[in-house]
Design a protein around this motif. Structure first.
Motif, PDB file in Angstrom:
ATOM      1  N   GLY A   1      34.534  50.911  27.261  1.00  0.00           N
ATOM      2  CA  GLY A   1      34.732  52.436  26.131  1.00  0.00           C
ATOM      3  C   GLY A   1      35.068  53.057  27.278  1.00  0.00           C
ATOM      4  O   GLY A   1      35.940  53.862  26.942  1.00  0.00           O
ATOM      5  N   VAL A   2      34.943  52.520  28.429  1.00  0.00           N
ATOM      6  CA  VAL A   2      35.551  53.325  29.733  1.00  0.00           C
ATOM      7  C   VAL A   2      37.475  53.438  29.740  1.00  0.00           C
ATOM      8  O   VAL A   2      37.567  51.865  29.495  1.00  0.00           O
ATOM      9  N   PRO A   3      37.465  54.667  30.360  1.00  0.00           N
ATOM     10  CA  PRO A   3      39.537  54.310  30.672  1.00  0.00           C
ATOM     11  C   PRO A   3      39.218  53.917  31.324  1.00  0.00           C
ATOM     12  O   PRO A   3      38.711  53.578  32.435  1.00  0.00           O
ATOM     13  N   PRO A   4      41.275  52.855  30.978  1.00  0.00           N
ATOM     14  CA  PRO A   4      41.498  51.436  31.650  1.00  0.00           C
ATOM     15  C   PRO A   4      41.830  52.118  33.042  1.00  0.00           C
ATOM     16  O   PRO A   4      42.176  52.078  34.142  1.00  0.00           O
ATOM     17  N   GLU A   5      42.584  53.712  33.289  1.00  0.00           N
ATOM     18  CA  GLU A   5      42.719  54.449  33.984  1.00  0.00           C
ATOM     19  C   GLU A   5      41.621  54.990  35.017  1.00  0.00           C
ATOM     20  O   GLU A   5      42.394  54.467  36.588  1.00  0.00           O
ATOM     21  N   ARG A   6      40.516  54.812  34.668  1.00  0.00           N
ATOM     22  CA  ARG A   6      39.998  55.610  35.270  1.00  0.00           C
ATOM     23  C   ARG A   6      39.142  53.796  36.444  1.00  0.00           C
ATOM     24  O   ARG A   6      38.931  54.118  37.789  1.00  0.00           O
ATOM     25  N   VAL A   7      39.088  52.820  36.090  1.00  0.00           N
ATOM     26  CA  VAL A   7      39.206  51.522  36.430  1.00  0.00           C
ATOM     27  C   VAL A   7      39.980  50.943  37.204  1.00  0.00           C
ATOM     28  O   VAL A   7      39.733  50.600  38.832  1.00  0.00           O
ATOM     29  N   GLU A   8      41.392  51.982  37.133  1.00  0.00           N
ATOM     30  CA  GLU A   8      41.758  51.292  38.285  1.00  0.00           C
ATOM     31  C   GLU A   8      42.492  52.057  39.144  1.00  0.00           C
ATOM     32  O   GLU A   8      43.341  51.890  39.632  1.00  0.00           O
ATOM     33  N   GLN A   9      41.683  53.198  38.936  1.00  0.00           N
ATOM     34  CA  GLN A   9      41.297  54.452  39.773  1.00  0.00           C
ATOM     35  C   GLN A   9      40.458  54.202  41.176  1.00  0.00           C
ATOM     36  O   GLN A   9      40.691  54.660  42.209  1.00  0.00           O
TER      37      GLN A   9
ATOM     38  N   ALA B   1      34.109  38.332  39.960  1.00  0.00           N
ATOM     39  CA  ALA B   1      33.047  38.916  40.029  1.00  0.00           C
ATOM     40  C   ALA B   1      33.734  40.178  39.797  1.00  0.00           C
ATOM     41  O   ALA B   1      33.145  40.429  38.510  1.00  0.00           O
ATOM     42  N   VAL B   2      34.571  40.947  40.398  1.00  0.00           N
ATOM     43  CA  VAL B   2      35.124  42.252  40.328  1.00  0.00           C
ATOM     44  C   VAL B   2      35.718  41.993  38.532  1.00  0.00           C
ATOM     45  O   VAL B   2      36.077  42.920  37.808  1.00  0.00           O
ATOM     46  N   VAL B   3      36.437  41.451  38.496  1.00  0.00           N
ATOM     47  CA  VAL B   3      37.558  41.858  36.816  1.00  0.00           C
ATOM     48  C   VAL B   3      36.940  41.374  36.434  1.00  0.00           C
ATOM     49  O   VAL B   3      37.042  42.496  35.716  1.00  0.00           O
ATOM     50  N   GLU B   4      35.725  40.138  36.191  1.00  0.00           N
ATOM     51  CA  GLU B   4      34.597  40.446  34.943  1.00  0.00           C
ATOM     52  C   GLU B   4      33.631  41.306  34.326  1.00  0.00           C
ATOM     53  O   GLU B   4      33.279  42.082  33.565  1.00  0.00           O
ATOM     54  N   ARG B   5      33.541  42.461  35.631  1.00  0.00           N
ATOM     55  CA  ARG B   5      32.753  43.925  35.904  1.00  0.00           C
ATOM     56  C   ARG B   5      33.879  45.095  34.947  1.00  0.00           C
ATOM     57  O   ARG B   5      33.753  45.907  34.539  1.00  0.00           O
ATOM     58  N   CYS B   6      35.159  44.935  35.722  1.00  0.00           N
ATOM     59  CA  CYS B   6      36.061  45.784  34.911  1.00  0.00           C
ATOM     60  C   CYS B   6      36.514  45.759  33.167  1.00  0.00           C
ATOM     61  O   CYS B   6      36.735  46.563  32.737  1.00  0.00           O
ATOM     62  N   ARG B   7      35.990  43.804  32.649  1.00  0.00           N
ATOM     63  CA  ARG B   7      37.105  43.836  31.517  1.00  0.00           C
ATOM     64  C   ARG B   7      35.375  44.594  30.979  1.00  0.00           C
ATOM     65  O   ARG B   7      35.762  45.206  29.703  1.00  0.00           O
TER      66      ARG B   7
END
Length: 585
Positions: A541-549, A529-535
């Motif tokens: 359009g959210v920058p991937p670095e913000r998701v990784e942090q 569920a968390v991975v699906e939300r990150c994708r």
């Protein structure tokens, strides 16, 4: 040994002869006739136990199970006229034995050479009959039960090859060890029985293995499950955690009886096993786990050929409890040291060596051992199973060496331990890219508790995330994570979440040493569920670095904070992480 063979027929008369040659565990005797393969032979004045392994017109070759120092040509040798047998009894539960099933608890610091049956205090059994006089019983039928500590209730069975009317049955109450508990078809039935260790005990039929053996280890139960009555090998180099993993399986799997064979293990490791099992409480009953465990301890300083016998002794004990209708797990640690005994003896005989000096019959010996695992219909028409899990210790971690490569041909599952994972302190260090389970397909038919996805769906989703992350790992090492497109950066993050939140498991944690299927399912569903939300965030359009942090701590800690069936704590961790991700949109 007694006067009867395991099948109840009179033993052949014993024959005397002389020793003509001694070469370590190999001893040659003069041919006196009346000797058969696998017969037990007593050597010298100390009556060292040995087994016939070859017969020619002039010589009989035996392998000795004790140190042969002091044995010389001309010393007497006597064949007992019966094969090497194991004394099978409910008293085995909770005990520690050597490779010939001699109890070590009453043996002192060392077994006296030539000891066949170590002395033990007299014991009485509380017998409860279940077959009235006059009833006709067939082989495998239950005559009654005896009471022991723990969750296993041993059953007294009509022996194989015997059937007829119940002519006598002992009354309920206490009876001495050697008392006749019943007479069926003229055959006296006692608590204990003998059986040749190299002869599989008969069953009515072998059936397909379709029920899962739950080990409590997430990486195994999720990705590489094993069925009751199946076979698994656990190869791995030194320091990868084989013994720890096998001990965890022995402690937490849902089998009825555990037979743990320490085959050539270091003495301190065997001491740890015995100490841990004696102290650990059984999660089923709250009693001692040792009460349903049989430990066969063959440490590396014991005679080498006793290792060769120990695996057959262990699986014979397992078949004895299987015939009572129980599910038994045999853990052999390790078959590599067992194979070393085969190589040592083959070199003594002058046999032409095959790969790396192992005998040409190594593959056949491995196949014969693993073949004794099965889910069966017993002679008494009930279900039972023997599951065999064998560790393999390839020198230098070389998985192409003969013992590992031959073992892979005969087992249904492979839990390969990875050196890099172990050095990264990822335990259990089971490699998801080099392991397999042929039982997975037949065990994925029913939905698992804890979520909408079925077992196969969860397994496929997790395997897909791990495979994608492994594919990208080399690119990340070469160019850095920032060189990847945003979707692939999330794939790398997904692989890390799966590894740290699901596959890692601490054997020292009171809450995480064992994991139920429901909690495993909840952890997998939470990560997916968390991975699906990150994708979805990256796609919007959210920058991937913000998701990784983002803070994934609540999800990573859920595996240790959630107890047993407490899926609510896992869901709370998932919701906390999803809430934090929601603030990024």
């Amino acid at each position: 040994m007694g006067d009867l063979t395991a099948a109840g027929h009179p033993a052949r008369p014993s024959r005397a002869g002389r020793v003509v040659r001694v070469a370590g565990p190999l001893v040659e005797l003069e041919q006196t006739g009346g000797v058969a393969m696998n017969d037990m032979v007593l050597l010298g004045a100390a009556q060292l136990p040995a087994e016939v392994v070859a017969i020619t017109s002039s010589r009989v070759t035996v392998q000795a199970y004790e140190y042969t120092g002091g044995l010389a040509p001309g010393d007497p040798a006597r064949s007992l006229g019966a094969p090497v047998t194991a004394r099978l009894s409910p008293a085995l539960l909770g005990g520690v034995y050597d490779g010939l099933l001699r109890p070590l608890s009453v043996a002192g610091d060392w077994l006296t050479p030539g000891t066949r049956d170590a002395p033990s205090p007299p014991r009485t059994w509380v017998f409860s009959p279940s077959a009235p006089g006059g009833r006709h019983l067939t082989e495998g039928s239950v005559v009654g039960e005896v009471a022991v500590a723990g969750s296993v209730t041993p059953r007294i069975l009509v022996p194989p090859g015997c059937s007829g009317e119940v002519e006598f049955v002992a009354p309920e109450g206490e009876h001495p060890e050697d008392a006749v508990l019943a007479v069926v078809g003229g055959v006296e039935i006692r608590v204990g029985t003998d059986w040749p260790v190299r002869r599989p005990r008969p069953v009515r039929e072998r059936v397909p293995a379709r029920a899962p053996l739950t080990t409590g280890q997430r990486v195994i139960d999720l990705l590489f499950p094993v069925a009751r009555g199946s076979t698994v090998a656990v190869p791995g180099g030194f320091g990868t955690g084989k013994t720890m993993l096998l001990q965890q399986v022995a402690k937490w799997c849902d089998a009825d009886v555990i037979v743990y064979i320490g085959c050539g293990e270091r003495g301190n490791e065997m001491a740890d096993v015995i100490t841990d099992f004696a102290a650990l409480s059984d999660p089923r009953t709250g009693g001692r786990l040792a009460d349903r465990t049989v430990i066969i301890a063959n440490s590396s300083n014991m005679p080498m050929m006793a290792r060769e016998a120990s695996v057959y002794t262990g699986v014979t004990v397992a078949e004895y409890f299987r015939d009572m209708g129980y599910d038994v797990v045999v853990i052999a640690d390790s078959t590599s040291r067992w194979a070393e005994a085969l190589r040592e003896f083959a070199s003594r005989t002058g046999a032409l060596p095959a790969e790396e000096g192992y005998p040409a019959g190594l593959a056949s010996a491995l196949a014969a051992f693993y073949e004794r695992a099965a889910a069966v219909t017993t002679l008494g028409a009930g279900p039972g199973s023997v599951t065999v899990i064998g560790a393999v210790s390839p020198p230098g971690g070389d998985l192409a060496e003969p013992v590992t490569s031959h073992t892979e041909r005969f087992v249904r599952g492979l839990w390969t331990l990875d050196r890099d994972l172990a050095y990264a302190r990822h335990y259990p260090a089971v490699s998801w890219s080099h392991s397999f389970s042929r039982d997975a397909a037949v065990l994925s038919g029913s939905p698992a508790a804890g979520g909408a996805r079925d077992v196969a769906g969860r397994r496929a989703a997790v395997a897909g995330l791990l495979a994608e992350a492994d594919r990208l790992a080399d690119l990340v090492d070469l160019m850095g994570i920032t060189a990847l497109p945003p979707p692939e950066r999330i794939s790398v993050l997904a692989g890390r979440l799966v590894r740290e939140a699901v596959l890692q498991q601490s054997a020292l944690s009171p809450t995480d040493a064992h994991c139920t299927p429901a909690r495993t399912a909840a952890l997998v569903d939470a990560v997916l569920a968390v991975v699906e939300r990150c994708r979805a965030l990256v796609s919007s359009g959210v920058p991937p670095e913000r998701v990784e942090q983002a803070d994934f701590t609540a999800l990573l800690r859920a595996r240790e904070e959630a107890r047993a069936e407490d899926t609510a704590a896992v869901e709370a961790g998932r919701d906390a992480v999803l809430g934090g991700l929601g603030e990024l949109s």
